[in-house]
Design a protein around this motif. Structure first.
Motif, PDB file in Angstrom:
ATOM      1  N   ALA A 120       0.861  -1.182   0.000  1.00 43.56           N
ATOM      2  CA  ALA A 120       0.000   0.000   0.000  1.00 43.56           C
ATOM      3  C   ALA A 120       0.896   1.231   0.000  1.00 43.56           C
ATOM      4  O   ALA A 120       1.922   1.256   0.680  1.00 43.56           O
ATOM      5  N   ALA A 121       0.518   2.225  -0.776  1.00 43.30           N
ATOM      6  CA  ALA A 121       1.317   3.452  -0.869  1.00 43.30           C
ATOM      7  C   ALA A 121       0.388   4.649  -0.868  1.00 43.30           C
ATOM      8  O   ALA A 121      -0.752   4.570  -1.314  1.00 43.30           O
ATOM      9  N   ARG A 122       0.907   5.754  -0.362  1.00 39.16           N
ATOM     10  CA  ARG A 122       0.087   6.963  -0.307  1.00 39.16           C
ATOM     11  C   ARG A 122       0.981   8.187  -0.343  1.00 39.16           C
ATOM     12  O   ARG A 122       2.043   8.213   0.272  1.00 39.16           O
ATOM     13  N   TYR A 123       0.521   9.179  -1.096  1.00 35.83           N
ATOM     14  CA  TYR A 123       1.182  10.487  -1.137  1.00 35.83           C
ATOM     15  C   TYR A 123       0.176  11.506  -0.638  1.00 35.83           C
ATOM     16  O   TYR A 123      -0.881  11.685  -1.242  1.00 35.83           O
ATOM     17  N   GLU A 124       0.490  12.153   0.467  1.00 37.31           N
ATOM     18  CA  GLU A 124      -0.433  13.127   1.040  1.00 37.31           C
ATOM     19  C   GLU A 124       0.168  14.514   0.963  1.00 37.31           C
ATOM     20  O   GLU A 124       1.260  14.769   1.479  1.00 37.31           O
ATOM     21  N   ALA A 125      -0.577  15.405   0.299  1.00 33.00           N
ATOM     22  CA  ALA A 125      -0.102  16.774   0.127  1.00 33.00           C
ATOM     23  C   ALA A 125      -0.322  17.589   1.389  1.00 33.00           C
ATOM     24  O   ALA A 125      -1.277  17.379   2.140  1.00 33.00           O
ATOM     25  N   ALA A 126       0.582  18.539   1.629  1.00 27.16           N
ATOM     26  CA  ALA A 126       0.481  19.380   2.822  1.00 27.16           C
ATOM     27  C   ALA A 126      -0.718  20.312   2.746  1.00 27.16           C
ATOM     28  O   ALA A 126      -1.325  20.641   3.756  1.00 27.16           O
ATOM     29  N   GLN A 127      -1.076  20.756   1.534  1.00 26.94           N
ATOM     30  CA  GLN A 127      -2.173  21.692   1.379  1.00 26.94           C
ATOM     31  C   GLN A 127      -3.161  21.138   0.377  1.00 26.94           C
ATOM     32  O   GLN A 127      -2.801  20.442  -0.561  1.00 26.94           O
ATOM     33  N   ALA A 128      -4.418  21.443   0.611  1.00 29.42           N
ATOM     34  CA  ALA A 128      -5.453  20.974  -0.293  1.00 29.42           C
ATOM     35  C   ALA A 128      -5.199  21.480  -1.704  1.00 29.42           C
ATOM     36  O   ALA A 128      -4.807  22.620  -1.921  1.00 29.42           O
ATOM     37  N   ASP A 129      -5.428  20.602  -2.687  1.00 25.07           N
ATOM     38  CA  ASP A 129      -5.296  20.923  -4.117  1.00 25.07           C
ATOM     39  C   ASP A 129      -3.864  21.143  -4.550  1.00 25.07           C
ATOM     40  O   ASP A 129      -3.614  21.657  -5.639  1.00 25.07           O
TER      41      ASP A 129
END
Length: 360
Positions: A120-129
């Motif tokens: 499982a992998a995930r990239y989560e951005a610090a700011q929306a959009d």
């Protein structure tokens, strides 16, 4: 503001005027309303001034005429501002689509099962959009076993995405060809050196990438990890126990060009059912309102998860609670599970998540 201006003008002596309120109304509407809405607000302001002066019998005097001309001029300016804002928003939306497409091309969805391991992998951005950053991950099945990398490129924006593409491309090629994990790391060093020489300028001297490379040979119960200045991976056991996989010999990040570094991979047991978690410093450096860093080892110790996707979901939710939804750095997460006998297949996806909670 128009209603307030009407009340102000009716309730105050003739020497006082509410024209500033009428003029401000279309200007405030311009960046938030549609073109038609901005025009309607400007027209309403003009009608309000005209009605007030008509009611007082001064409509055709010099000062009321100047007031009408002022509101008309500001309304036209508001329409122009509205058009500029709408065009900028369209360009920004186009840039975001391009950035997200580039990021997804560089970080494609890994298979949910690679070399017998659940992924499982995930990239989560610090700011929306926002989707452009320097965090990276890659997993590939090779003749030497499953090899993977999680890293963080210095910098942000499209330059960081370009560097990510260089690292990912070099890793995929080296992982298939190099017999050892140390050889893979040296290939990444050479690729970054070529990229720094090509770019020149500041990046040629200060560009670097922190990275953790791992290798799980076919059928093996051990994992080899080579850490180049990256946060230590975690190993979660089926009983809730947790190990921090610290390197025996600390090493500098890749691409620092400070001489030849003697790479050394360390080995750890990887029991059936255990989970290997790799992450970037966007996770470990997330702070709460009091400035306390998020400690993934402390927060995960004693907890048991059904699979890698559930682990990543719980982890990202916990980070949001810790930071009250305010983070300053992107984070990439990669979880690898060595399944137990008869463990069912799982389906995972790569999610790009902003603070608003939406997924791309």
């Amino acid at each position: 503001m128009i209603v307030g201006g009407l009340l102000f003008d009716f309730l105050t002596p003739p020497a006082f005027t509410a024209v500033p309120l009428f003029a401000a109304a279309p200007l405030i509407a311009a960046p938030f309303f549609s073109l038609a809405g901005t025009i309607r607000v400007g027209a309403a302001a003009l009608v309000a001034v005209a009605v007030l002066r008509l009611y007082s019998g001064t409509l055709f005097r010099v000062v009321p005429s100047i007031e009408l001309l002022t509101v008309l001029t500001v309304s036209v300016l508001a329409v122009f501002i509205n058009a500029v804002v709408r065009r900028s928003n369209e360009q920004l939306a186009s840039a975001r689509v391009i950035a997200e497409t580039a990021m997804r091309a560089v970080l494609p969805t890994p298979s949910d099962r690679i070399g017998g391991l659940h992924v499982a992998a995930r990239y989560e951005a610090a700011q929306a959009d926002e989707f452009v950053g320097g965090d990276l991950f890659s997993v590939t099945d090779t003749p030497y076993g499953v090899r993977l990398v999680v890293g963080d490129v210095r910098g942000k924006g499209l330059d960081a995405v370009e560097a990510v593409a260089v690292v990912i491309g070099a890793f995929r090629e080296a992982a298939e060809q190099e017999r050892s994990l140390e050889g893979v790391a040296q290939r990444l060093e050479r690729a970054l050196a070529r990229e720094s020489s090509r770019r020149g300028g500041l990046d040629a001297f200060e560009g670097f990438v922190t990275a953790a490379l791992a290798e799980i040979p076919p059928g093996a119960t051990r994992v080899r990890i080579l850490n180049r200045g990256h946060p230590e991976p975690l190993l979660l056991h089926t009983d809730g126990g947790l190990d921090v996989l610290r390197p025996s010999l600390p090493a500098l990040p890749l691409g620092m060009d400070l001489g030849v570094w003697p790479d050394r991979a360390d080995e750890w047991e990887l029991p059936a059912g255990s989970t290997l978690l790799l992450y970037t410093d966007g996770l470990s450096e997330a702070r709460n309102g009091e400035g306390v860093f998020y400690d993934p080892a402390e927060r995960l110790r004693g907890r048991i998860f059904p699979g890698p996707e559930e682990l990543l979901s719980a982890l990202t939710d916990d980070v949001r609670l810790h930071t009250d939804g305010v983070t300053t750095d992107d984070m990439a997460l990669l979880a690898i599970v060595r399944p137990t006998e008869g463990q069912p297949e799982r389906r995972t996806t790569v999610k790009i998540v902003g603070l608003g909670g939406g997924t791309g």
